[in-house]
Scaffold this motif. Sequence first.
Motif, PDB file in Angstrom:
ATOM      1  N   GLN A   1       0.823  -1.207   0.000  1.00  0.00           N
ATOM      2  CA  GLN A   1       0.000   0.000   0.000  1.00  0.00           C
ATOM      3  C   GLN A   1       0.858   1.258   0.000  1.00  0.00           C
ATOM      4  O   GLN A   1       0.571   2.231  -0.713  1.00  0.00           O
TER       5      GLN A   1
ATOM      6  N   GLN B   1       0.987   4.108  -2.994  1.00  0.00           N
ATOM      7  CA  GLN B   1       0.805   5.545  -2.779  1.00  0.00           C
ATOM      8  C   GLN B   1       2.009   6.324  -3.302  1.00  0.00           C
ATOM      9  O   GLN B   1       1.862   7.398  -3.903  1.00  0.00           O
TER      10      GLN B   1
ATOM     11  N   THR C   1       1.772   6.540  -6.967  1.00  0.00           N
ATOM     12  CA  THR C   1       0.678   7.434  -7.348  1.00  0.00           C
ATOM     13  C   THR C   1       1.092   8.889  -7.229  1.00  0.00           C
ATOM     14  O   THR C   1       0.718   9.728  -8.062  1.00  0.00           O
ATOM     15  N   ASP C   2       1.906   9.211  -6.208  1.00  0.00           N
ATOM     16  CA  ASP C   2       2.275  10.601  -5.932  1.00  0.00           C
ATOM     17  C   ASP C   2       3.491  11.084  -6.711  1.00  0.00           C
ATOM     18  O   ASP C   2       3.643  12.295  -6.927  1.00  0.00           O
TER      19      ASP C   2
END
Length: 368
Positions: free
Chosen positions: A207, A211, A214-215
């Motif tokens: 996870q 993230q 994604t960032d």
Amino acid sequence: MVEIGFTPTVRRQYPEGVALRSELASQALDWPTIERYLAGHRLQMDPGVAPRQLSGGLANLNFLVRINHNWMVLRRPPAGPLPPGANDMQREHRILFRLWRTFALAPRSHHFCSDAAIAGAPFLLIDYRAGLSLRGDSIQPLPATENTGHQLSNMLVETLAQLHAVDLASVGLEALGHPQGFFRRNTLGWIKRAQLIANGSLSCPAQTLAQWLTDVPDPAAGKPVLLHNDFKLDNILIDPQTLQPRAIVDWDMGTQGDALFDLATLLSYWSEPDDPSCMHRLAQMPTLQPGFANREAVANTYSALTGRGLEDLKPYRVLTMFKLAVVFQQLHRRHLLGETKDPRYADFGQLAEDLFEFTLTIANDKIL
């Protein structure tokens, strides 16, 4: 289904050095149906030559066959549900039907069959290329010397640079894939695969990485190149004497995109002595043997050969390591569903989680 060995007449000697599974260990296909189908396309299976499954590999099934008096390989996906975009025989045919004309390391594809009723799944026929495939972390039968490791390191980087120099337009592959937004689309795709396998409940390391990916800003888009998408040593058949490449195989994920993705993929398989145990257990390439360069040297050599900068390598390193962990999750799922009896698959779930942990180290700037 009919067992292999449906033509019990005179057996032709198989090519010297080819690694075959025993007839009992080979996947059973309906060879009479395949033979009739191929004959309708002027592809005649030679009588008395029993198709045999090639050894090695964790996914696609490869069978040595003799057609029109030439050795060929029939390739089809494994049994069971397939991840989106994986094991794409039509994509592989599209690439190899054209690429062999100008890139000597690409075997020619002769035929693609989309009808899953013929062989249990879509399949293609490509030229058989003789060559040594070094699978796993062993360098046998080559001598484990500094010179061998040095030669193989250089061969891998030089071959990748040659692949990325292919002029896509010259082989009619300029429309292959969708290079625009390559990093973001692949990031979202692999996060989705991870979530599907985990039923929406990713482990904490996975996870966190999802993230991070994604960032992170998208890497600068360079000129798209032809990507193999799984470039590593066992997908290269080499001359056992010169250690030079004779063929690159397994093109079912080939596409067009950023060259650094292929470089990062190669590095994801490249274990070093100081790596955590998961990279040793990975055992995908023999880079722990004497003479092999480290990942930093590989990346710098590739940059020197191609003129491509490495400023945007880190996001691709994290993405390809994340992808690798997800692939091993997929393989472990096949074990859980009973789709394979290969004992290696039983430990792949824990390996995947450990790879996620190691990838966090890469994301935190502690290692290449």
